[in-house]
Motif scaffolding. Structure first.
Motif, PDB file in Angstrom:
ATOM      1  N   THR A 323      71.934  16.738 -74.333  1.00  0.00           N
ATOM      2  CA  THR A 323      71.538  17.063 -75.703  1.00  0.00           C
ATOM      3  C   THR A 323      71.435  18.573 -75.834  1.00  0.00           C
ATOM      4  O   THR A 323      70.807  19.234 -75.001  1.00  0.00           O
ATOM      5  N   LEU A 324      72.059  19.108 -76.875  1.00  0.00           N
ATOM      6  CA  LEU A 324      71.999  20.537 -77.150  1.00  0.00           C
ATOM      7  C   LEU A 324      70.696  20.818 -77.889  1.00  0.00           C
ATOM      8  O   LEU A 324      70.481  20.341 -79.005  1.00  0.00           O
ATOM      9  N   SER A 328      70.740  27.086 -82.465  1.00  0.00           N
ATOM     10  CA  SER A 328      72.190  27.176 -82.298  1.00  0.00           C
ATOM     11  C   SER A 328      72.633  28.601 -82.647  1.00  0.00           C
ATOM     12  O   SER A 328      71.941  29.310 -83.392  1.00  0.00           O
ATOM     13  N   TRP A 330      74.411  26.990 -79.268  1.00  0.00           N
ATOM     14  CA  TRP A 330      73.827  26.634 -77.978  1.00  0.00           C
ATOM     15  C   TRP A 330      74.654  27.242 -76.849  1.00  0.00           C
ATOM     16  O   TRP A 330      75.815  26.894 -76.659  1.00  0.00           O
ATOM     17  N   GLY A 346      74.443  16.698 -80.509  1.00  0.00           N
ATOM     18  CA  GLY A 346      74.023  17.914 -81.189  1.00  0.00           C
ATOM     19  C   GLY A 346      74.495  17.969 -82.632  1.00  0.00           C
ATOM     20  O   GLY A 346      75.468  17.320 -83.008  1.00  0.00           O
ATOM     21  N   ASP A 347      73.810  18.743 -83.433  1.00  0.00           N
ATOM     22  CA  ASP A 347      74.122  18.948 -84.834  1.00  0.00           C
ATOM     23  C   ASP A 347      73.592  20.341 -85.200  1.00  0.00           C
ATOM     24  O   ASP A 347      72.533  20.727 -84.692  1.00  0.00           O
ATOM     25  N   HIS A 351      78.643  24.222 -84.591  1.00  0.00           N
ATOM     26  CA  HIS A 351      78.044  24.720 -83.348  1.00  0.00           C
ATOM     27  C   HIS A 351      78.226  23.720 -82.210  1.00  0.00           C
ATOM     28  O   HIS A 351      78.375  24.118 -81.046  1.00  0.00           O
ATOM     29  N   TRP A 352      78.192  22.431 -82.536  1.00  0.00           N
ATOM     30  CA  TRP A 352      78.475  21.414 -81.516  1.00  0.00           C
ATOM     31  C   TRP A 352      79.885  21.602 -80.963  1.00  0.00           C
ATOM     32  O   TRP A 352      80.108  21.580 -79.750  1.00  0.00           O
ATOM     33  N   ARG A 353      80.840  21.808 -81.852  1.00  0.00           N
ATOM     34  CA  ARG A 353      82.231  21.980 -81.405  1.00  0.00           C
ATOM     35  C   ARG A 353      82.371  23.255 -80.569  1.00  0.00           C
ATOM     36  O   ARG A 353      83.063  23.270 -79.551  1.00  0.00           O
ATOM     37  N   ARG A 374      78.225  12.357 -81.749  1.00  0.00           N
ATOM     38  CA  ARG A 374      77.381  13.522 -81.469  1.00  0.00           C
ATOM     39  C   ARG A 374      75.951  13.348 -81.976  1.00  0.00           C
ATOM     40  O   ARG A 374      75.045  14.071 -81.538  1.00  0.00           O
ATOM     41  N   ARG A 375      75.703  12.407 -82.889  1.00  0.00           N
ATOM     42  CA  ARG A 375      74.338  12.202 -83.409  1.00  0.00           C
ATOM     43  C   ARG A 375      74.121  10.709 -83.667  1.00  0.00           C
ATOM     44  O   ARG A 375      73.934  10.281 -84.814  1.00  0.00           O
TER      45      ARG A 375
END
Length: 449
Positions: A323-324, A328, A330, A346-347, A351-353, A374-375
């Motif tokens: 988990t990020l 962000s 991150w 992550g969300d 930023h997740w990408r 991702r969530r």
């Protein structure tokens, strides 16, 4: 252009004959019957273009030029017109519209008869069927292409397209199962809508039937009904898949992106254990002949979470979840622990990408969860829960457990070592306790519903 088109049509008819004429015997050195049939299809298409008025579309102009090249090849003794046939089929497909796709399919059909082992012919057939919305037939043609294709790199876009078409069909199958499972409480109108929906329908018809099914179900049960919410989520996913492929990201270190259907298949029928990263568990796991090492080794899939500081670098990890956290973007150490699959939660999405692209290590994972995973706790297409208190976000282990419980395909899920310092928060322990099938010194067995 009108005069050129008319002249070309005359040449095509002179070689191949007019519609409805019986196939001619192949003279020595003359075109194959399949090529003559292909030319007749081209002649029909040219006649329709001539009747439609002046041509201003560059794509159709290129198609006419390609038909001209095919005609020349068919009228030249000893010439191999097969490549010209495939180029004409591709130009027909590129010209757009159902008429172009139908011409491409007709030419591909003749090409596959002419050369049954031509990977180009089978790919053209798959593309044409795909353009016409005949997904299941397209998958069959694409698979024939892959069986003949020796270049793995050249196959990846076809493999992705097959995965997309299958995923869209899986959404329809799940929607039908959802409706049929609650049919006792539904009206005849919903049942009729469900019967019309099938993954074997042309794409446009399937979309219309899916839309009508969601409308009827919502009107009957209301938008707040959990089954209606899931049905609407499946509909939304189906629409997204119809709009675009899940494109491969060249910056994901060569890993294959997997979504919900792929993760379901990865977990299906397997026993899974989540192993806590504690010094005691790590020491026992590394000790030769220890009962804990034997226990962990008996599972089909071993899951580890976040930064694994205590387990040996060589400790088996089939699924790594992280988990990020924090602000962000991150940033942090790269994920270099070898894992068959890696899930990153992550969300927000950008930023997740970025985190994936900067922290994945090429070769350290074979599969990586895509944006649909991702969530999972808060995604409307998955668990759809309200966001938790920012001061007490869900642990990664709990997120994985909830996701596995939602997917429902593992044969068994156990937690190992989650006691003492590794114990989960009270809210999460309460959820686990309600689903505990057995407790012993090392594991808590979760009975999935």
């Amino acid at each position: 252009m009108g005069q050129t088109l008319t002249g070309l049509l005359t040449s095509v008819r002179a070689i191949a004959g007019r519609p409805g004429t019986p196939p001619r015997a192949r003279p020595g050195g003359g075109p194959d019957p399949e090529l003559l049939a292909a030319l007749r299809h081209c002649g029909d298409h040219l006649a329709a273009l001539a009747a439609s008025g002046p041509l201003t579309d560059a794509r159709r102009t290129r198609l006419i030029a390609s038909i001209g090249a095919l005609t020349t090849a068919c009228s030249t003794p000893g010439a191999d017109a097969f490549d010209a046939l495939l180029r004409t089929g591709q130009q027909a497909l590129d010209s757009g519209g159902d008429a172009g796709a139908r011409l491409a399919l007709a030419l591909a059909d003749e090409a596959t008869v002419l050369r049954a082992r031509s990977k180009g012919a089978w790919r053209l057939r798959g593309n044409a069927l795909d353009a016409l919305g005949r997904s299941e037939e397209a998958i069959t043609a694409y698979e024939r292409h892959l069986a003949l294709q020796q270049n793995a790199a050249a196959s990846r876009d076809v493999e992705r397209r097959i995965a997309t078409l299958r995923a869209a069909g899986d959404r329809i199958d799940e929607a039908l199962a959802l409706v049929e499972g609650g049919e006792g409480a539904t009206g005849a109108g919903v049942g009729a809508g469900a019967v019309r929906l099938s993954r074997h329908l042309p794409a446009a018809d399937a979309l219309a039937a899916f839309t009508e099914l969601v409308r009827l179900r919502t009107a009957e049960r209301g938008a707040a009904d959990p089954a209606v919410r899931r049905l609407a989520a499946l509909y939304a996913e189906h629409r997204r898949l119809a709009d675009r492929d899940p494109m491969a990201d060249p910056l994901l270190g060569g890993a294959e992106p997997i979504g919900v259907p792929g993760l379901r298949r990865f977990l299906a029928g397997r026993t899974v254990c989540l192993v806590a990263d504690t010094p005691h568990t790590a020491e026992q796991e590394q000790r030769p002949g220890s009962s804990l090492a034997a226990l962990i080794g008996g599972y089909d899939l071993v899951v580890r979470c976040d930064a694994v500081r205590h387990a040996a670098p060589t400790a088996r990890t089939d699924l790594h979840a992280v988990t990020l956290r924090g602000d962000s973007p991150w940033k942090g150490p790269r994920w270099d622990r070898r894992a068959t699959a890696r899930l990153v939660f992550g969300d927000p999405l950008p930023h997740w990408r970025l985190a994936l692209r900067s922290r994945l290590v090429p070769g350290a994972q074979d599969r990586v969860g895509d944006a649909t995973l991702r969530r999972p706790l808060h995604d409307p297409a998955l668990l759809a829960e309200a966001a938790a208190d920012a001061d007490e976000p869900a642990s990664t282990a709990f997120t994985v457990l909830r996701l596995l419980d939602f997917l429902g395909t593992p044969a068994r899920v156990d937690l190992i070592g989650f006691e003492g310092p590794a114990a989960l928060p009270p809210r999460e322990r309460e959820w686990i306790g309600a689903r505990t099938g057995r407790t012993d010194d090392t594991a808590v067995r979760i009975t999935l519903r």
